[in-house]
Design a protein around this motif. Structure first.
Motif, PDB file in Angstrom:
ATOM      1  N   ARG A  94      14.553-166.539  12.512  1.00  0.00           N
ATOM      2  CA  ARG A  94      15.242-165.744  13.781  1.00  0.00           C
ATOM      3  C   ARG A  94      16.950-165.176  13.334  1.00  0.00           C
ATOM      4  O   ARG A  94      17.530-165.941  12.615  1.00  0.00           O
ATOM      5  CB  ARG A  94      15.833-165.875  15.283  1.00  0.00           C
ATOM      6  CG  ARG A  94      13.982-165.620  15.836  1.00  0.00           C
ATOM      7  CD  ARG A  94      14.385-165.524  17.279  1.00  0.00           C
ATOM      8  NE  ARG A  94      13.523-165.616  18.042  1.00  0.00           N
ATOM      9  CZ  ARG A  94      12.577-165.504  19.229  1.00  0.00           C
ATOM     10  NH1 ARG A  94      14.173-164.944  20.022  1.00  0.00           N
ATOM     11  NH2 ARG A  94      11.540-165.164  19.687  1.00  0.00           N
ATOM     12  N   SER A  95      16.717-164.171  12.809  1.00  0.00           N
ATOM     13  CA  SER A  95      18.269-163.553  12.466  1.00  0.00           C
ATOM     14  C   SER A  95      19.479-164.092  12.939  1.00  0.00           C
ATOM     15  O   SER A  95      20.469-164.140  12.940  1.00  0.00           O
ATOM     16  CB  SER A  95      18.556-162.444  11.784  1.00  0.00           C
ATOM     17  OG  SER A  95      18.335-161.326  13.161  1.00  0.00           O
ATOM     18  N   TYR A  96      19.574-164.365  14.824  1.00  0.00           N
ATOM     19  CA  TYR A  96      20.233-164.443  15.475  1.00  0.00           C
ATOM     20  C   TYR A  96      19.764-165.773  16.998  1.00  0.00           C
ATOM     21  O   TYR A  96      18.327-165.345  17.331  1.00  0.00           O
ATOM     22  CB  TYR A  96      21.378-163.608  16.013  1.00  0.00           C
ATOM     23  CG  TYR A  96      21.424-163.694  17.213  1.00  0.00           C
ATOM     24  CD1 TYR A  96      23.332-164.741  17.216  1.00  0.00           C
ATOM     25  CD2 TYR A  96      21.420-163.464  18.854  1.00  0.00           C
ATOM     26  CE1 TYR A  96      23.687-164.237  18.094  1.00  0.00           C
ATOM     27  CE2 TYR A  96      21.954-164.382  19.633  1.00  0.00           C
ATOM     28  CZ  TYR A  96      22.982-164.430  19.770  1.00  0.00           C
ATOM     29  OH  TYR A  96      24.340-165.382  20.682  1.00  0.00           O
ATOM     30  N   ALA A  97      20.094-166.553  17.033  1.00  0.00           N
ATOM     31  CA  ALA A  97      19.683-167.748  17.790  1.00  0.00           C
ATOM     32  C   ALA A  97      20.424-167.901  18.944  1.00  0.00           C
ATOM     33  O   ALA A  97      22.126-168.137  18.721  1.00  0.00           O
ATOM     34  CB  ALA A  97      18.808-168.695  17.494  1.00  0.00           C
TER      35      ALA A  97
ATOM     36  N   GLY B 277       9.100-169.873  13.436  1.00  0.00           N
ATOM     37  CA  GLY B 277      10.052-168.864  12.869  1.00  0.00           C
ATOM     38  C   GLY B 277      12.135-168.377  12.549  1.00  0.00           C
ATOM     39  O   GLY B 277      11.612-169.602  12.982  1.00  0.00           O
TER      40      GLY B 277
ATOM     41  N   GLU C 202       5.270-166.791  10.106  1.00  0.00           N
ATOM     42  CA  GLU C 202       6.088-167.959  10.696  1.00  0.00           C
ATOM     43  C   GLU C 202       5.275-169.456   9.931  1.00  0.00           C
ATOM     44  O   GLU C 202       4.262-169.720   8.781  1.00  0.00           O
ATOM     45  CB  GLU C 202       5.465-168.333  12.465  1.00  0.00           C
ATOM     46  CG  GLU C 202       6.315-167.524  13.220  1.00  0.00           C
ATOM     47  CD  GLU C 202       6.016-166.204  13.240  1.00  0.00           C
ATOM     48  OE1 GLU C 202       4.802-165.431  12.604  1.00  0.00           O
ATOM     49  OE2 GLU C 202       6.490-165.296  13.640  1.00  0.00           O
TER      50      GLU C 202
ATOM     51  N   TYR D 164      13.702-171.090  15.519  1.00  0.00           N
ATOM     52  CA  TYR D 164      13.084-170.516  16.487  1.00  0.00           C
ATOM     53  C   TYR D 164      11.693-170.745  16.830  1.00  0.00           C
ATOM     54  O   TYR D 164      10.525-170.989  15.949  1.00  0.00           O
ATOM     55  CB  TYR D 164      12.494-169.048  16.189  1.00  0.00           C
ATOM     56  CG  TYR D 164      13.669-169.022  18.062  1.00  0.00           C
ATOM     57  CD1 TYR D 164      15.122-169.132  18.258  1.00  0.00           C
ATOM     58  CD2 TYR D 164      12.539-168.528  19.174  1.00  0.00           C
ATOM     59  CE1 TYR D 164      15.133-168.682  19.593  1.00  0.00           C
ATOM     60  CE2 TYR D 164      13.074-168.199  20.387  1.00  0.00           C
ATOM     61  CZ  TYR D 164      14.257-168.442  20.953  1.00  0.00           C
ATOM     62  OH  TYR D 164      14.513-168.237  21.594  1.00  0.00           O
TER      63      TYR D 164
ATOM     64  N   GLU E 250       8.747-170.424  18.214  1.00  0.00           N
ATOM     65  CA  GLU E 250       8.942-168.756  18.605  1.00  0.00           C
ATOM     66  C   GLU E 250       6.914-169.310  19.546  1.00  0.00           C
ATOM     67  O   GLU E 250       6.347-168.571  20.807  1.00  0.00           O
ATOM     68  CB  GLU E 250       7.598-168.123  17.995  1.00  0.00           C
ATOM     69  CG  GLU E 250       8.557-168.309  16.710  1.00  0.00           C
ATOM     70  CD  GLU E 250       9.567-167.235  17.427  1.00  0.00           C
ATOM     71  OE1 GLU E 250       9.315-166.511  18.289  1.00  0.00           O
ATOM     72  OE2 GLU E 250      10.624-166.565  16.243  1.00  0.00           O
TER      73      GLU E 250
ATOM     74  N   PRO F 249      21.147-166.987  10.130  1.00  0.00           N
ATOM     75  CA  PRO F 249      20.200-166.958  10.889  1.00  0.00           C
ATOM     76  C   PRO F 249      19.912-168.734  11.572  1.00  0.00           C
ATOM     77  O   PRO F 249      20.225-170.123  11.045  1.00  0.00           O
ATOM     78  CB  PRO F 249      18.885-167.042   9.561  1.00  0.00           C
ATOM     79  CG  PRO F 249      20.168-166.501   8.139  1.00  0.00           C
ATOM     80  CD  PRO F 249      21.235-166.672   9.257  1.00  0.00           C
ATOM     81  N   SER F 250      18.707-168.802  12.496  1.00  0.00           N
ATOM     82  CA  SER F 250      17.879-170.297  12.785  1.00  0.00           C
ATOM     83  C   SER F 250      16.399-170.293  12.864  1.00  0.00           C
ATOM     84  O   SER F 250      16.014-169.111  13.067  1.00  0.00           O
ATOM     85  CB  SER F 250      18.606-170.118  14.179  1.00  0.00           C
ATOM     86  OG  SER F 250      20.307-170.602  14.165  1.00  0.00           O
TER      87      SER F 250
ATOM     88  N   SER G  80      14.715-171.554  21.239  1.00  0.00           N
ATOM     89  CA  SER G  80      13.319-171.611  21.396  1.00  0.00           C
ATOM     90  C   SER G  80      13.620-170.934  23.242  1.00  0.00           C
ATOM     91  O   SER G  80      14.698-170.756  23.353  1.00  0.00           O
ATOM     92  CB  SER G  80      13.039-173.000  22.020  1.00  0.00           C
ATOM     93  OG  SER G  80      11.103-172.533  22.643  1.00  0.00           O
TER      94      SER G  80
END
Length: 140
Positions: free
Chosen positions: A59-62, A57, A39, A72, A74, A69-70, A109
Protein backbone atom coordinates in the motif's frame (compact mmCIF):
# COMPACT_ATOMS: atom_id res chain seq x y z
CA UNK A 1 3.51 -28.01 8.16
CA UNK A 2 5.09 -26.24 5.20
CA UNK A 3 4.63 -22.54 4.43
CA UNK A 4 5.40 -21.75 0.81
CA UNK A 5 4.45 -19.41 -2.03
CA UNK A 6 1.13 -20.16 -3.69
CA UNK A 7 1.22 -22.19 -6.93
CA UNK A 8 -1.32 -22.35 -9.78
CA UNK A 9 -2.52 -25.79 -8.67
CA UNK A 10 -3.46 -24.23 -5.31
CA UNK A 11 -6.05 -21.92 -6.85
CA UNK A 12 -9.17 -24.01 -6.10
CA UNK A 13 -8.33 -24.41 -2.40
CA UNK A 14 -7.16 -20.80 -2.18
CA UNK A 15 -10.42 -19.59 -3.78
CA UNK A 16 -12.45 -21.66 -1.32
CA UNK A 17 -10.57 -20.16 1.65
CA UNK A 18 -11.10 -16.64 0.28
CA UNK A 19 -14.84 -17.33 0.07
CA UNK A 20 -14.87 -18.37 3.75
CA UNK A 21 -12.74 -15.37 4.75
CA UNK A 22 -15.02 -12.89 2.97
CA UNK A 23 -18.46 -14.58 3.04
CA UNK A 24 -20.29 -11.39 2.00
CA UNK A 25 -18.43 -11.26 -1.31
CA UNK A 26 -19.31 -13.14 -4.50
CA UNK A 27 -17.26 -16.38 -4.48
CA UNK A 28 -16.96 -16.37 -8.27
CA UNK A 29 -15.57 -12.83 -8.19
CA UNK A 30 -13.10 -13.75 -5.44
CA UNK A 31 -11.94 -16.77 -7.46
CA UNK A 32 -11.73 -14.69 -10.64
CA UNK A 33 -9.26 -12.31 -8.99
CA UNK A 34 -6.60 -14.97 -8.43
CA UNK A 35 -4.97 -14.91 -11.85
CA UNK A 36 -4.52 -11.13 -11.89
CA UNK A 37 -3.51 -10.59 -8.27
CA UNK A 38 -0.46 -8.49 -7.58
CA UNK A 39 -0.25 -9.54 -3.92
CA UNK A 40 2.36 -11.89 -2.60
CA UNK A 41 0.64 -15.02 -1.32
CA UNK A 42 1.85 -17.76 0.99
CA UNK A 43 -0.04 -20.91 1.86
CA UNK A 44 0.29 -23.36 4.71
CA UNK A 45 0.25 -27.00 3.66
CA UNK A 46 -0.20 -29.96 5.94
CA UNK A 47 -0.17 -33.55 4.70
CA UNK A 48 -0.74 -32.39 1.12
CA UNK A 49 -3.74 -30.17 1.90
CA UNK A 50 -3.82 -26.39 2.14
CA UNK A 51 -4.86 -25.28 5.61
CA UNK A 52 -4.15 -21.56 5.46
CA UNK A 53 -3.41 -18.58 3.25
CA UNK A 54 -1.98 -15.09 3.75
CA UNK A 55 -2.14 -12.37 1.10
CA UNK A 56 0.36 -9.53 1.39
CA UNK A 57 -0.05 -6.36 -0.63
CA UNK A 58 1.87 -3.14 -0.93
CA UNK A 59 0.00 0.00 0.00
CA UNK A 60 1.17 3.53 -0.68
CA UNK A 61 0.36 4.36 2.94
CA UNK A 62 -0.36 2.37 6.09
CA UNK A 63 -1.71 3.94 9.26
CA UNK A 64 0.97 4.03 11.94
CA UNK A 65 3.76 3.40 9.46
CA UNK A 66 6.46 5.59 7.99
CA UNK A 67 5.78 7.85 5.03
CA UNK A 68 5.76 5.92 1.80
CA UNK A 69 4.82 2.38 0.83
CA UNK A 70 4.28 -0.38 3.39
CA UNK A 71 3.65 -4.08 3.18
CA UNK A 72 0.10 -4.91 4.26
CA UNK A 73 -1.73 -8.06 5.32
CA UNK A 74 -4.70 -7.95 2.96
CA UNK A 75 -6.12 -11.24 4.19
CA UNK A 76 -5.24 -14.19 6.37
CA UNK A 77 -7.27 -17.36 6.85
CA UNK A 78 -6.74 -20.69 8.61
CA UNK A 79 -9.13 -23.61 8.25
CA UNK A 80 -11.20 -24.12 11.40
CA UNK A 81 -9.70 -27.50 12.31
CA UNK A 82 -6.16 -26.09 12.18
CA UNK A 83 -6.57 -22.92 14.23
CA UNK A 84 -4.65 -22.26 17.44
CA UNK A 85 -1.79 -24.46 16.23
CA UNK A 86 0.62 -21.81 14.96
CA UNK A 87 -0.44 -21.85 11.31
CA UNK A 88 -1.23 -18.12 11.16
CA UNK A 89 1.98 -17.27 13.01
CA UNK A 90 4.05 -19.35 10.60
CA UNK A 91 2.46 -17.68 7.58
CA UNK A 92 2.95 -14.25 9.17
CA UNK A 93 6.64 -15.05 9.72
CA UNK A 94 6.99 -15.88 6.00
CA UNK A 95 5.23 -12.64 5.09
CA UNK A 96 7.47 -10.63 7.41
CA UNK A 97 10.58 -12.23 5.94
CA UNK A 98 9.38 -11.40 2.43
CA UNK A 99 8.58 -7.79 3.41
CA UNK A 100 11.99 -7.28 5.00
CA UNK A 101 13.62 -8.72 1.89
CA UNK A 102 11.73 -6.19 -0.21
CA UNK A 103 13.06 -3.36 1.96
CA UNK A 104 9.90 -2.60 3.92
CA UNK A 105 10.23 -1.48 7.53
CA UNK A 106 6.52 -1.66 8.41
CA UNK A 107 3.78 -4.27 8.09
CA UNK A 108 0.21 -3.06 8.39
CA UNK A 109 -3.02 -4.97 8.84
CA UNK A 110 -6.61 -4.34 9.77
CA UNK A 111 -9.71 -6.05 11.10
CA UNK A 112 -13.36 -5.16 11.33
CA UNK A 113 -14.09 -3.09 14.41
CA UNK A 114 -16.16 -5.87 16.03
CA UNK A 115 -13.78 -8.77 15.22
CA UNK A 116 -12.40 -9.26 18.72
CA UNK A 117 -10.75 -12.60 17.85
CA UNK A 118 -8.75 -10.96 15.09
CA UNK A 119 -7.82 -8.06 17.38
CA UNK A 120 -6.51 -10.51 19.97
CA UNK A 121 -4.53 -12.46 17.36
CA UNK A 122 -2.97 -9.28 15.96
CA UNK A 123 -1.90 -8.14 19.43
CA UNK A 124 -0.47 -11.57 20.25
CA UNK A 125 1.42 -11.49 16.93
CA UNK A 126 3.12 -8.23 17.87
CA UNK A 127 0.90 -5.72 16.09
CA UNK A 128 -0.07 -2.56 17.97
CA UNK A 129 -3.41 -0.88 17.43
CA UNK A 130 -2.73 2.48 15.81
CA UNK A 131 -6.17 3.75 14.82
CA UNK A 132 -9.90 2.98 14.85
CA UNK A 133 -11.93 3.89 11.83
CA UNK A 134 -15.62 4.07 11.05
CA UNK A 135 -16.32 4.41 7.34
CA UNK A 136 -19.44 6.20 6.11
CA UNK A 137 -21.07 6.29 2.71
CA UNK A 138 -24.09 7.94 1.16
CA UNK A 139 -25.86 7.07 -2.04
CA UNK A 140 -26.34 9.93 -4.49
Amino acid sequence: MIVRPVRPEDHPAWAAMRARLWPDEDPAELAGELGAMRETVFVAEEEGALVGVIEIGVRSYAEGGPDGPSAYVEGIFVEAGHRRRGVASAMLAAAEQWARGEGFTHLGSDALIDNDLSHAWHKAAGFAEVERLVVFGKGL
